[in-house]
Design a protein around this motif. Structure first.
Motif, short mmCIF file in Angstrom:
data_model
loop_
_atom_site.label_atom_id
_atom_site.label_comp_id
_atom_site.label_asym_id
_atom_site.label_seq_id
_atom_site.Cartn_x
_atom_site.Cartn_y
_atom_site.Cartn_z
N GLU A 36 0.96 -1.30 0.27
CA GLU A 36 0.07 -0.13 -0.01
C GLU A 36 0.97 1.33 -0.10
OE1 GLU A 36 -3.24 2.20 2.83
OE2 GLU A 36 -3.20 -0.08 2.63
N ALA A 37 1.90 1.28 0.74
CA ALA A 37 2.82 2.29 0.82
C ALA A 37 3.43 2.71 -0.54
CB ALA A 37 3.76 2.16 1.88
N LEU A 38 4.04 1.67 -1.19
CA LEU A 38 4.77 1.63 -2.51
C LEU A 38 3.35 1.99 -3.43
CD1 LEU A 38 6.62 -1.24 -2.62
CD2 LEU A 38 7.60 0.93 -2.72
N GLY A 39 2.45 1.58 -3.49
CA GLY A 39 1.29 2.09 -4.18
C GLY A 39 0.97 3.60 -4.09
N GLN A 40 0.97 4.25 -2.95
CA GLN A 40 0.78 5.38 -2.63
C GLN A 40 1.74 6.26 -3.16
OE1 GLN A 40 0.22 6.07 1.52
NE2 GLN A 40 -1.82 5.28 1.75
N TYR A 41 3.09 5.93 -3.26
CA TYR A 41 4.11 6.65 -3.61
C TYR A 41 4.05 6.67 -5.24
CZ TYR A 41 9.03 8.15 -4.50
OH TYR A 41 10.14 8.71 -4.87
N LEU A 42 3.57 5.66 -5.93
CA LEU A 42 3.41 5.53 -7.29
C LEU A 42 2.24 5.90 -7.81
CD1 LEU A 42 4.95 1.96 -7.49
CD2 LEU A 42 6.16 4.05 -8.27
N GLY A 43 1.35 6.43 -7.01
CA GLY A 43 0.07 6.76 -7.25
C GLY A 43 -0.93 5.76 -7.86
N LYS A 44 -0.79 4.50 -7.58
CA LYS A 44 -1.17 3.24 -8.16
C LYS A 44 -2.49 2.62 -7.07
CE LYS A 44 1.34 3.18 -11.65
NZ LYS A 44 0.95 3.63 -13.00
N ASN A 45 -2.94 3.49 -5.91
CA ASN A 45 -3.59 2.67 -4.87
C ASN A 45 -5.25 2.64 -5.64
OD1 ASN A 45 -1.81 2.02 -3.16
ND2 ASN A 45 -1.94 3.84 -2.02
N ASP A 46 -5.75 1.58 -5.42
CA ASP A 46 -7.14 1.31 -5.41
C ASP A 46 -7.94 2.01 -4.38
OD1 ASP A 46 -9.55 0.43 -6.05
OD2 ASP A 46 -9.26 -1.93 -5.37
N PRO A 47 -8.82 2.98 -4.86
CA PRO A 47 -9.64 3.84 -3.55
C PRO A 47 -10.49 2.96 -2.89
CG PRO A 47 -9.58 4.89 -5.55
CD PRO A 47 -8.87 3.68 -6.22
N GLY A 48 -11.09 1.78 -3.60
CA GLY A 48 -11.79 1.13 -3.04
C GLY A 48 -11.03 0.10 -1.77
N SER A 49 -9.95 -0.18 -1.89
CA SER A 49 -9.27 -1.02 -0.77
C SER A 49 -8.85 0.06 0.27
CB SER A 49 -7.83 -1.45 -1.55
OG SER A 49 -6.97 -0.81 -1.80
N VAL A 50 -8.46 1.17 0.12
CA VAL A 50 -8.47 2.13 1.13
C VAL A 50 -9.55 2.63 1.61
CG1 VAL A 50 -7.56 4.50 1.60
CG2 VAL A 50 -6.46 3.27 -0.12
#
Length: 77
Positions: A36-50
């Motif tokens: 999740e942290a890497l996803g945030q850094y790369l702008g790749k997070n799924d808003p649904g999972s958050v």
């Protein structure tokens, strides 16, 4: 399902302790926290999972609040 590639990195001891604490508090695995942290850094997070993780934590907090309220009543009796 295709296998995901493995990425490894060494981190300072205090980072690992924080990752571990977050995993324990959220009921998730350390790998999920790091992804999740890497996803945030790369702008790749799924808003649904958050949103799902936040909802899960809110449910756990509500449950704990109920338990503490019950303990408070027992102490006063």
């Amino acid at each position: 399902m295709a296998e995901s590639p493995m990425v490894g990195a060494r981190v300072p001891q205090d980072w690992q302790q924080q990752i571990s604490a977050l995993a324990t508090a959220s009921g998730r695995k350390e790998a999920e926290i790091v992804r999740e942290a890497l996803g945030q850094y790369l702008g790749k997070n799924d808003p649904g999972s958050v949103k799902g993780a936040i909802a899960s934590l809110e449910d756990r907090v509500t449950s704990l609040e109920r338990k503490f309220a019950g303990l408070g009543r027992l102490v006063r009796e």
